[in-house]
Every structure is written in C-alpha cells, then in structure tokens.
Design an enzyme around this catalytic site. Sequence first.
Site, short mmCIF file in Angstrom:
data_model
loop_
_atom_site.label_atom_id
_atom_site.label_comp_id
_atom_site.label_asym_id
_atom_site.label_seq_id
_atom_site.Cartn_x
_atom_site.Cartn_y
_atom_site.Cartn_z
N GLY A 26 1.28 -1.21 -0.34
CA GLY A 26 -0.04 -0.03 0.07
C GLY A 26 0.95 1.16 0.46
O GLY A 26 0.10 2.23 0.61
N ILE A 51 -1.45 5.95 4.61
CA ILE A 51 -0.52 5.12 5.47
C ILE A 51 0.93 4.74 5.24
O ILE A 51 2.00 5.03 5.31
CB ILE A 51 -0.77 4.55 6.71
CG1 ILE A 51 -2.31 5.59 7.42
CG2 ILE A 51 0.17 4.08 8.06
CD1 ILE A 51 -3.24 4.39 8.53
N ASP A 68 2.16 -2.18 -5.06
CA ASP A 68 0.86 -1.36 -4.78
C ASP A 68 0.23 -1.81 -6.30
O ASP A 68 0.81 -2.58 -6.73
CB ASP A 68 0.32 0.15 -4.47
CG ASP A 68 -0.56 0.17 -3.84
OD1 ASP A 68 -1.21 0.14 -4.13
OD2 ASP A 68 -0.51 1.76 -3.13
N ASP A 89 -1.53 -6.94 -7.59
CA ASP A 89 -2.31 -7.14 -7.25
C ASP A 89 -2.70 -8.48 -5.58
O ASP A 89 -2.54 -9.57 -6.27
CB ASP A 89 -3.50 -7.73 -8.02
CG ASP A 89 -5.27 -7.30 -7.09
OD1 ASP A 89 -5.93 -7.34 -6.21
OD2 ASP A 89 -5.83 -7.42 -8.41
N TYR A 99 -15.87 -4.92 6.16
CA TYR A 99 -14.50 -4.91 6.28
C TYR A 99 -14.38 -4.83 7.85
O TYR A 99 -12.88 -5.39 8.19
CB TYR A 99 -14.66 -2.74 6.34
CG TYR A 99 -13.39 -2.52 6.76
CD1 TYR A 99 -12.69 -2.60 6.31
CD2 TYR A 99 -14.12 -1.87 7.94
CE1 TYR A 99 -11.73 -1.47 6.22
CE2 TYR A 99 -12.28 -0.77 8.15
CZ TYR A 99 -11.33 -0.88 7.84
OH TYR A 99 -10.24 -0.34 8.41
N LYS A 123 -11.03 -6.84 9.31
CA LYS A 123 -9.85 -6.21 10.68
C LYS A 123 -10.05 -7.15 11.87
O LYS A 123 -8.86 -7.61 12.04
CB LYS A 123 -10.00 -5.34 10.29
CG LYS A 123 -9.75 -4.29 9.28
CD LYS A 123 -8.49 -3.76 9.21
CE LYS A 123 -8.38 -3.12 8.14
NZ LYS A 123 -6.80 -2.92 7.36
#
Length: 257
Positions: A10, A15, A34, A43, A152, A156
């Site tokens: 990322g 971040i 990324d 990916d 989501y 997490k």
Amino acid sequence: MTARTVVVTGSASGIGAAVAAAHTAAGDTVIGIDLKDADLCVDLSTPEGRSAAVNGVTGRTDAIDVVVACAGISAPIPLTLRINYFGTVALLDGLRPLLARSAAPRAVAVTSFAATYPPLRRVAEACAAGDEETAIAQAEEAVTRGKEAGIYSTSKYSLVQWIRRTAVLDEWAGAGITLNGVGPGMVDTPMIREQLEDPELRAQIFARVPMPLHGPVAAAQIGTVIGWLSSPENSFVTGQNLFADGGGDAVRRPDHV
C-alpha cells in the site's frame, strides 16, 4: 543507525506512503508494493499477485528487516476480505523466511478501530481456518442479508486474531521476529475532510468512530507509531494490536482489558 531493508504494501498512498517516505528519508532501502506507482505492482487480492509480490521481493534481496502491511480497502464487498485479510496474511507468511535472516526483524500490519465491532461469525471462522473461498461465500451471503457493513470490520477483526495467534509461534517469536498490529481510528484524508465540514456528517462520523483526543490524525502520525513497533528498539513487544485511535477503543469498550 544502520540502514535497513523495508517492504511496505500500500506504498502509493495514505499510511503506506507516509511509512515509505519516512524510511526513505532515514536512508533505508524501501521496496514498495501496490497496484500502481510502486516498485512491485501487483494485486494482493489474488494468489498470483501474492506470489508475485513475494517472488519480487525475494528476487531483489536475500534478507529484509521490516515488513509493514498497509494495503487494504474499506468497501463493504467480499473483495475486501481477499485484500485485507488473505492478502496480508499471505504476504507476511511468504516474507517470514527473509525476515528471519535479519538481526532485528519486525513486522507490523495496519488493522483498524473497526476490529472492535462484533465480526460476522461464519466469515471470521473461515478466515481463522484459512479457507478463503468459504469466507468469500459467507461474505456474499452476508450481502444478501443486508449485513455487508460487517465485512470490513470482520476483515480487520480476523487480522488482529491472526496476529495474536501467530506472533507467539516458534517460526515468529522463536525466530526473534516481532509481529504486531496498529489500529487507526479516523485518518485525515481529503474525502474525510470534506465530510467533517458538514455538521450532520461530522456527527455521524464521530458516532461511529469516537476520537476524543484531537480527532482525525494525519497518516504520518500513524506512521510514527508503526515506526517504533518496527524499529530495532522494539525487541520485546509482540502479538499486540495497538489502537492509535484518539481514545476510540476506550470510549467504545471501557471495561475491555
């Protein structure tokens, strides 16, 4: 301090970009991962992309000191599980042998304040079992029931659970590798900034993610927390999920110890 080799997923935005920039400024070698605008454009939602990421890093170096897994999306769709949970776990597992060759190996994954919410039970069970296709099928079923908002948070929650269960294993703690999570609350982005200017939307945001200490933070501030957990100085903290959320977890779960 001796320059280190750091892998950041990322890395093109948010971040991840802040973490990559901080390490670059410190003179470290950064390998960014990324979808685009990175050293390795892959990916992580697919097995092929995950393998390409691990093979790409392995082709560049025979040892790494730090992995910071920031890649993720927040959309209420099954793809979120593939990236946030299965992609992150596959990458950390795949790069573990390279971490084990470091004198001070550190791994950090970005989790979320959302991990404090109850998970979609069947999805979480499939994640814990490492059964990606069942997890996706259960997430698709949750969408049909109007429970897609839980996808989501479950991604997490499951990541935090994996960190805590995995960090203490011989191949991690036994090899001297620390493995932790950092759970941000609301991170300041242009999109959020626009919503905060609307009093009604602002109230809705802070009802979902209370942050009594200063409110939304910049990505670089989360990067500072990650920076200590991934530093050589952190030789003893492992298996933890540190909420960098302005007090949100304490507001939501004051009796949770």
